[in-house]
Design a protein around this motif. Structure first.
Motif, PDB file in Angstrom:
ATOM      1  N   ARG A 125     -12.178  11.147  -9.873  1.00 50.64           N
ATOM      2  CA  ARG A 125     -12.409  11.455 -10.922  1.00 50.64           C
ATOM      3  C   ARG A 125     -12.206   9.964 -11.725  1.00 50.64           C
ATOM      4  NH1 ARG A 125      -8.136  10.879 -14.352  1.00 50.64           N
ATOM      5  NH2 ARG A 125      -6.389  11.038 -12.238  1.00 50.64           N
ATOM      6  N   VAL A 126     -11.891   8.618 -11.441  1.00 58.77           N
ATOM      7  CA  VAL A 126     -12.353   7.710 -12.288  1.00 58.77           C
ATOM      8  C   VAL A 126     -13.168   6.562 -11.817  1.00 58.77           C
ATOM      9  CG1 VAL A 126     -11.403   5.240 -13.412  1.00 58.77           C
ATOM     10  CG2 VAL A 126      -8.883   7.596 -12.837  1.00 58.77           C
TER      11      VAL A 126
ATOM     12  N   HIS B 222     -14.571   1.790  -1.721  1.00 55.28           N
ATOM     13  CA  HIS B 222     -14.879   0.527  -3.010  1.00 55.28           C
ATOM     14  C   HIS B 222     -14.510  -0.500  -2.821  1.00 55.28           C
ATOM     15  CE1 HIS B 222     -16.531   3.950  -6.041  1.00 55.28           C
ATOM     16  NE2 HIS B 222     -17.445   4.195  -4.534  1.00 55.28           N
ATOM     17  N   VAL B 223     -13.132  -1.222  -2.319  1.00 59.23           N
ATOM     18  CA  VAL B 223     -12.835  -2.392  -1.858  1.00 59.23           C
ATOM     19  C   VAL B 223     -13.299  -2.641  -0.878  1.00 59.23           C
ATOM     20  CG1 VAL B 223     -10.396  -3.508  -0.799  1.00 59.23           C
ATOM     21  CG2 VAL B 223     -10.336  -1.450  -3.058  1.00 59.23           C
ATOM     22  N   LEU B 224     -13.351  -1.990   0.184  1.00 58.44           N
ATOM     23  CA  LEU B 224     -13.921  -2.485   1.635  1.00 58.44           C
ATOM     24  C   LEU B 224     -15.577  -3.295   1.253  1.00 58.44           C
ATOM     25  CD1 LEU B 224     -12.957  -0.230   4.243  1.00 58.44           C
ATOM     26  CD2 LEU B 224     -11.840  -2.872   3.737  1.00 58.44           C
TER      27      LEU B 224
ATOM     28  N   LEU C 230       1.074  -1.363   0.080  1.00 59.46           N
ATOM     29  CA  LEU C 230       0.095  -0.326   0.067  1.00 59.46           C
ATOM     30  C   LEU C 230       0.733   1.238   0.133  1.00 59.46           C
ATOM     31  CD1 LEU C 230      -2.793  -1.067   2.529  1.00 59.46           C
ATOM     32  CD2 LEU C 230      -2.997  -1.257   0.220  1.00 59.46           C
ATOM     33  N   ARG C 231       1.542   1.338   0.565  1.00 58.41           N
ATOM     34  CA  ARG C 231       2.616   2.222   0.907  1.00 58.41           C
ATOM     35  C   ARG C 231       3.401   2.324  -0.239  1.00 58.41           C
ATOM     36  NH1 ARG C 231       5.766   1.449   5.480  1.00 58.41           N
ATOM     37  NH2 ARG C 231       3.774   2.700   6.836  1.00 58.41           N
ATOM     38  N   ALA C 232       3.562   1.852  -0.916  1.00 59.12           N
ATOM     39  CA  ALA C 232       4.866   1.688  -2.604  1.00 59.12           C
ATOM     40  C   ALA C 232       3.770   2.194  -3.152  1.00 59.12           C
ATOM     41  CB  ALA C 232       5.077  -0.087  -3.031  1.00 59.12           C
ATOM     42  N   ALA C 233       2.322   1.992  -3.336  1.00 62.13           N
ATOM     43  CA  ALA C 233       1.196   2.026  -4.642  1.00 62.13           C
ATOM     44  C   ALA C 233       1.134   3.742  -3.124  1.00 62.13           C
ATOM     45  CB  ALA C 233       0.076   2.065  -4.166  1.00 62.13           C
TER      46      ALA C 233
ATOM     47  N   ALA D 224      -4.333  -0.744  -7.296  1.00 61.33           N
ATOM     48  CA  ALA D 224      -4.258  -0.401  -8.187  1.00 61.33           C
ATOM     49  C   ALA D 224      -5.018   0.992  -8.686  1.00 61.33           C
ATOM     50  CB  ALA D 224      -5.592  -1.577  -9.600  1.00 61.33           C
ATOM     51  N   GLY D 225      -5.169   1.207  -7.537  1.00 61.27           N
ATOM     52  CA  GLY D 225      -6.184   2.415  -7.452  1.00 61.27           C
ATOM     53  C   GLY D 225      -8.253   2.467  -7.170  1.00 61.27           C
TER      54      GLY D 225
END
Length: 278
Positions: free
Chosen positions: A193-194, A64-66, A24-27, A58-59
């Motif tokens: 935005r996406v 939305h993931v949870l 997560l930190r790398a992202a 992936a952004g």
């Protein structure tokens, strides 16, 4: 010779907390430790956790993931593509709680997930809740949250789908209208935005197009002494107040510097039921 069955794939080993944090930190996730804890506590299996981490990296917005967002102490279901309720908008609900009379009739326009209406009536006794949104994806999501709060959700443009019986009865009209100017949409974080519906973000050339429509038609729906509340930016507040005044409502502005929240409140003249004390 009989063919031996293929061996079943080995289950994924659990991802350690430190590995999730590192990914997560790398992202670029600023609160990687907090997010990792939420992902670990939500995932039902190592495979699900790995998939959730992949989606977050992936952004996709964390909510939305949870599949949910925390809003005023409630766990609000948030489906992919649905506007994620912002923490600053809790200030709008706080203002509404202070104004709502006992047994308030509440309408949540541009409801998105239905978070505002659900959070408001959770703090009231005997309230009636109605919500509406033009986006069918948001409506499907909101029905889960609003039904849990004892309310109903309608699909359509602003006031159009609401029951005519609500005219002149609405004590609290919440309108979390989109207020980002069209040309500034591209400046929003990628998560918004996406991955959030544009209709929930784009407020037109100056960001006030939807607000003008909401305020222009609000008066016939509000009960005497009823209130319209909406969020805007600090730089839009003056024009928003003018819009409220032009609609025949009495405006005032409430702000919270810590949350960077600006709420405009328009009151219908007349003697209504007394509100709660903050």
């Amino acid at each position: 010779m009989p063919v031996s069955p293929s061996p079943l794939p080995s289950p994924l080993p659990p991802l350690p907390f430190s590995a999730v944090v590192s990914r997560l930190r790398a992202a670029g996730c600023v609160f990687a430790e907090d997010e990792a804890q939420l992902l670990l506590s939500t995932a039902g299996s190592p495979a699900e956790l790995a998939a959730m981490v992949d989606r977050r990296v992936a952004g996709l917005p964390l909510e939305h993931v949870l599949g949910w967002a925390e809003f005023r102490g409630l766990r609000i279901a948030v489906d992919p593509g649905v506007f994620v309720p912002r923490r600053r908008t809790e200030f709008l609900v706080e203002q509404a709680v202070a104004l709502a009379p006992p047994g308030a009739v509440v309408v949540d326009l541009c409801c998105g997930s239905g978070a505002l209406g659900a959070a408001l009536v959770s703090s009231l006794e005997g309230a009636e809740l109605y919500a509406a949104d033009v986006d069918p994806v948001a409506v499907r999501c909101a029905r889960r949250n609003v039904a849990a709060a004892g309310g109903r959700v309608y699909e359509g443009d602003l006031y159009d789908p609401l029951p005519a019986s609500l005219r002149g009865r609405v004590d609290v009209l919440l309108a979390n209208v989109p207020y980002v100017p069209t040309e500034e949409i591209e400046l929003l974080p990628t998560e918004a935005r996406v991955h959030e519906a544009r209709v929930a973000l784009d407020g037109g050339a100056d960001g006030l197009d939807v607000l003008r429509r909401v305020t222009a038609a609000a008066l016939p729906w509000l009960a005497p002494g009823g209130h319209l509340l909406f969020e805007t930016s600090e730089r839009q507040a003056l024009r928003a107040v003018e819009t409220v005044t032009d609609a025949g409502l009495v405006p005032r502005v409430a702000t919270d510097e810590e949350l960077y929240a600006t709420v405009v409140i328009g009151a219908r003249r007349g003697t209504g039921r007394p509100g709660r004390t903050a």
